[in-house]
Design an enzyme around this catalytic site. Structure first.
Site, PDB file in Angstrom:
ATOM      1  N   HIS A 147       0.813  -1.208   0.000  1.00  0.00           N
ATOM      2  CA  HIS A 147       0.000   0.000   0.000  1.00  0.00           C
ATOM      3  C   HIS A 147       0.845   1.255   0.000  1.00  0.00           C
ATOM      4  O   HIS A 147       0.525   2.240  -0.650  1.00  0.00           O
ATOM      5  CB  HIS A 147      -0.923   0.000   1.216  1.00  0.00           C
ATOM      6  CG  HIS A 147      -1.878  -1.138   1.173  1.00  0.00           C
ATOM      7  ND1 HIS A 147      -2.594  -1.544   2.254  1.00  0.00           N
ATOM      8  CD2 HIS A 147      -2.218  -1.951   0.158  1.00  0.00           C
ATOM      9  CE1 HIS A 147      -3.333  -2.575   1.909  1.00  0.00           C
ATOM     10  NE2 HIS A 147      -3.114  -2.841   0.648  1.00  0.00           N
ATOM     11  N   CYS A 172      -4.109  -0.666 -24.383  1.00  0.00           N
ATOM     12  CA  CYS A 172      -3.891  -0.072 -23.072  1.00  0.00           C
ATOM     13  C   CYS A 172      -2.811  -0.804 -22.265  1.00  0.00           C
ATOM     14  O   CYS A 172      -2.575  -0.498 -21.109  1.00  0.00           O
ATOM     15  CB  CYS A 172      -5.187  -0.023 -22.262  1.00  0.00           C
ATOM     16  SG  CYS A 172      -5.878  -1.644 -21.922  1.00  0.00           S
TER      17      CYS A 172
END
Ligand code: PEP
Ligand code: MG
Length: 760
Positions: free
Chosen positions: A375, A687
């Protein structure tokens, strides 16, 4: 009950008695060695052990026997074990306790004749930890074979904390001895590590050491300590609330989610009750928090599950915060003496801790522990600072050291010599000049030299990414990876929370289109609340749309949230990892179901809904006509498509770059795809990462692609390239190029670009 098997009672009274005696010893007179000898005697007596020994860490990772009762006294200061050697060395190497009823039969048992330890069968030992480092090992032994209870090991751990204080006082071993890295300490050094986030930065080290010195370990009045704990908890809660409010004000959606999960953790019963239990055992509130922290670390250190490791980091962050509140101090990050250009160095760090630092001063982050998907790295990426993981950073870097962090190559230069500083200053200046040039292309049309318009879009996944949309001049978001907000949370966001998030994304994007991809989890992107079990081939396993179709409620909730968020405005959705038309139909049917649900409720639908799919699984290429009838658009996920076409794991360093997308098979396939889409009148874009690399992007345009979606940093280089490109000439060249048997066409394409003045 007295006797050989009497355990130190966990009911508190006995433990408190021992702790009180230890405190008296600590506060008493005598040298450090005298006090250590008394502590060792006390432990042996209280734990009815035949032997109690204490080893202390010396320079060069050597554990020296400092005191013993039961072993040969002549061995004191003579017996030395390397970290990793013998059982004692093993405890130090893994920083975790060991309890054995038959120690000599353990493969790591190292017999030292000078200690005279042959008669002892059982052994329990714990690391002496301080500041996240092993400072020694405390061991008890018994002559007979006996089982050590968990309580006994916990008691030893508590005692080890007190011994750690004694070691930290520096009387036993000069702290300089252990912490200095020899004469080389002040010389320049190059540390190699793992790149976690790209970029280049220079600054001064700020060692993030939230570990506070705990002055008092033992308390007489448990009630009072519990009250102090309650006070600190409530102060911590309101500080987290303040951070939450600040994050909300700053529009930081995901950090807010992360902080929310902190609050949830802070109310975790298990964690709090273990702290309270340790207070009842006789520790001060601070010592209890540290004890639980050390214990959790030791228990979980062998677990490699990234989710559990991540939770461990969050919990450590929380413990450190609580310790700061107990000490009445505010976070280190609030201090006014921080360097202007700071490079944070930490063993590990929670995302909230990173956000405590002033973003304007933050240049880079160096972690001893961390992974690209942790994170803290997700947040660092959104803040656009380089991150390097470097195993020995804290021992090699001193506070305020001058540092250069090379996040592209995973290197850290400590106290760099003049010539290295100059070279880096030069490359940073070149970089920023180039960035300025790229920024200057922002308002220029995205059109090739021969007039072909190319749509440049962004790949995003965090709300903090969204300001890039305006800054980069991209036309829209070509890939919004919805799994990223899910990954930074601990619990599944409900429909309302998802609706708010997607509405924010649409609001921030304004008139620019956003293409949402439904949840693409699985493989390396697992969520805590969806267990895929052990999978032999996670990339080929239960992931992405497969999970969505097997758990339709997950997909329904997400689609419902997307439809609601887009009320009155256009919505584009695509599904990941579709392998056959029937899967697309099934996913689409769920979307239609949700559209009808919305209708029945009389809620405003999106002004237009476009539905497409990612092209990542090769099987779909053989169903193109049927697929093209059904979709509104296609988007090529070249990262996954590459790995499946070449059967080559994208996450394995040995295979990730083994094959080149700029190769005859891949280019032939891409050309057929773009032609089929054009014939069917359906837009197609790319993408995957290749769309953001100028030479690859050039090739894609040559093949016929007109829409490319990429990371914000790639927009400038790709736009610069395409504005210098003559597509017609390249197209012809590509046709003949793909007929050959080359492994990679990259060298030829690069030569073509250079010959034709294309700025790659
Ligand atoms: C891809 O596979 O190319 C892609 C864009 O998806 P992700 O990288 O998120 O798997
Ligand atoms: Mg993919």
């Amino acid at each position: 009950m007295e006797g050989m098997h009497t355990t130190l009672s966990s009911t508190g009274a006995a433990s408190r008695r021992l702790l009180a005696r230890l405190r008296d010893v600590m506060a008493g007179s005598g040298t450090g060695q005298d006090r250590l000898d008394k502590i060792v005697m006390l432990i042996a007596a209280e734990m009815v052990a035949d032997v109690c020994s204490c080893y202390v860490m010396r320079a060069g990772e050597v554990l020296e026997l400092f005191s013993t009762l039961g072993l040969n006294k002549d061995a004191v200061h003579k017996t030395r074990l390397r970290v990793g050697e013998g059982l004692v060395g093993d405890i130090a190497a893994h920083a975790r306790p060991i309890a054995l009823d038959n120690a000599p039969s353990h493969p790591n048992f190292a017999y030292r004749p000078e200690t005279g330890e042959d008669p002892f069968q059982s052994l329990a030992g714990v690391p002496i930890l301080r500041g996240g480092k092993v400072r020694g090992v405390l061991v008890i032994q018994h002559a007979d074979r006996r089982h050590y209870t968990e309580e006994e090991v916990e008691t030893l751990q508590t005692i080890a904390m007190i011994v750690a204080e004694l070691v930290a006082q520096g009387e036993l071993v000069d702290p300089q001895e252990v912490f200095s890295t020899g004469d080389a300490a002040l010389l320049p050094a190059r540390l190699s590590g793992v790149p976690l986030n790209a970029g280049l930065a220079m600054g001064h080290a700020l060692v993030h050491r939230p570990q506070l010195t705990i002055r008092q370990m033992v308390a007489d009045d448990a009630e009072r300590e519990l009250e102090r704990l309650a006070g600190a908890l409530s102060a911590m809660h309101s500080a987290i609330d303040d951070l939450l409010a600040a994050a909300a004000l700053a529009g930081l959606g995901e950090p807010r989610d992360i902080l929310e999960t902190y609050r949830m953790f802070a109310e975790d019963r298990g964690w709090l009750s273990r702290i309270r239990e340790a207070i009842h055992m006789g520790l001060t509130a601070e010592a209890a928090v540290q004890q639980v922290q050390n214990d959790t670390r030791a228990r979980m250190s062998h677990l490699t599950d990234p989710y559990i490791r991540e939770r461990l980091l969050d919990l450590e962050d929380l413990s450190n915060r609580l310790l700061q509140h107990l000490a009445g101090k505010r976070s280190e990050a609030d201090g006014g003496t921080l360097p202007e250009d700071l490079v944070l160095v930490a063993r590990s760090m929670g995302p909230a801790e990173l956000l405590d630092y002033d973003r304007k001063r933050l240049r880079a982050l160096i972690l001893e522990e961390g992974s690209p998907s942790s994170h803290v790295c997700i947040v660092a990426r959104a803040l656009d600072i380089p991150v390097v993981q470097c195993a020995d950073a804290l021992t090699r870097i001193e506070p305020l050291d001058h540092l250069i962090v090379d996040g592209d190559h995973g290197a850290v230069f400590v106290r760099p010599a003049e010539d290295i500083q100059m070279a880096f200053t030069e490359s940073m200046a070149t970089r920023s000049r180039r960035e300025q040039e790229y920024a200057a292309t922002r308002s220029l049309p995205s059109v090739t030299r021969d007039g072909v318009p190319i749509s440049i879009q962004l790949n995003c996944g965090l709300l903090i990414d969204l300001p890039h949309l305006a800054a980069s001049g991209a036309e829209g978001i070509g890939l919004y990876r919805t799994e990223i907000p899910f990954m930074v949370r601990h619990t599944h966001p409900d429909v309302q929370q998802q609706t708010e998030l997607y509405a924010r994304v649409l609001d921030e994007a304004g008139d620019k289109p956003v293409l949402f991809r439904t949840l693409d989890v699985g493989g390396d992107k697992m969520l805590s609340y969806i267990s895929a079990g052990a999978q032999e081939n996670p990339a080929l396993g239960w992931r992405a749309i497969r999970i969505g179709l097997d758990h339709p409620s997950l997909l329904r909730q997400q689609l419902r949230a997307l439809l609601r968020a887009a009320a009155g405005r256009p919505l584009s959705v695509m599904f990941p990892m579709i392998a056959e038309v029937a899967e697309f139909d099934a996913a689409r049917a769920i979307l239609d179901l949700e559209l009808r649900w919305l209708e029945r409720r009389g809620a405003e639908p999106p002004s237009r809904v476009r539905v497409g799919t990612m092209i990542e699984v090769p099987s779909l290429l053989w169903q193109l006509p049927a697929l093209l009838q059904r979709v509104d658009f296609l988007s090529v996920g070249s990262n996954d498509l590459m790995q499946y076409v070449f059967a080559s794991d994208r996450g394995n360093p040995r295979t990730a770059n083994r094959y080149d997308p700029l190769s005859p098979p891949m280019l032939t396939l891409l050309r057929r795809l773009v032609e089929a889409s054009r014939d069917a009148g359906k837009p197609i874009g790319v993408c995957g990462e290749m769309a953001g690399r100028p030479l690859d992007a050039m090739t894609l345009i040559g093949l016929g692609f007109r829409s490319l979606s990429m990371a914000p940093q790639s927009v400038g280089p790709v736009k610069t390239m395409l504005r210098s490109l003559d597509v017609a000439a390249l197209r012809k060249y590509l046709v003949q190029l793909t007929q050959g048997g080359d492994h990679s066409l990259r060298p030829k394409l690069r030569a073509f670009a250079l010959d034709h003045g294309i700025l790659i």
